[in-house]
Design an enzyme around this catalytic site. Structure first.
Site: not given
Ligand code: 5GP
Ligand code: ZN
Length: 102
Positions: A32, A87, A96, A100-102
């Site tokens: 991330d 999320n 985004v 995706h999974m964190h």
């Molecule tokens: P969400 O809130 O959609 O679950 O999390 C999106 C995640 O994507 C965030 O933790 C953010 O830091 C990460 N993220 C957004 N844009 C980029 C990117 O261009 N590259 C990487 N590696 N992570 C990203």
């Protein structure tokens, strides 16, 4: 499906030369950009799905699980444990809109 305006479609296609800590035919994993934990990896399908309720094929889900295991072992947290988060949607805090999974 590939969305020209989707940042995760672009990353998963390799367009930015991102270093993947796991890759198979269905998913990639990469760090991330803004880590919220010592190990903060995103597991991202190569095909665009908005989120987990957007008709995701079972093979993709299986690849996501395989990626979790591989990355956890690689980063040395398989034994100690970790959280997996997806999320989903506006009220779920999804920024985004590509699964995706964190
Ligand atoms: P969400 O809130 O959609 O679950 O999390 C999106 C995640 O994507 C965030 O933790 C953010 O830091 C990460 N993220 C957004 N844009 C980029 C990117 O261009 N590259 C990487 N590696 N992570 C990203
Ligand atoms: Zn996408």
């Amino acid at each position: 499906m590939h969305d020209e305006n989707c940042i995760f479609c672009k990353i998963a296609s390799g367009a930015f030369g991102t270093e993947f800590s796991y890759e198979d035919g269905n998913v990639v994993a990469f760090d991330d950009l803004n880590p919220q934990a010592p190990v903060h990896v995103l597991i991202v399908p190569k095909v665009h799905h908005a989120n987990i309720i957007d008709g995701v094929p079972s093979e993709t889900l299986a690849s996501m699980a395989a990626a979790v295991k591989a990355v956890a072992e690689q980063r040395g947290i398989a034994e100690t444990g970790f959280r997996c988060i997806m999320n989903t949607g506006k009220d779920g805090g999804q920024a985004v809109m590509h699964l995706h999974m964190h």
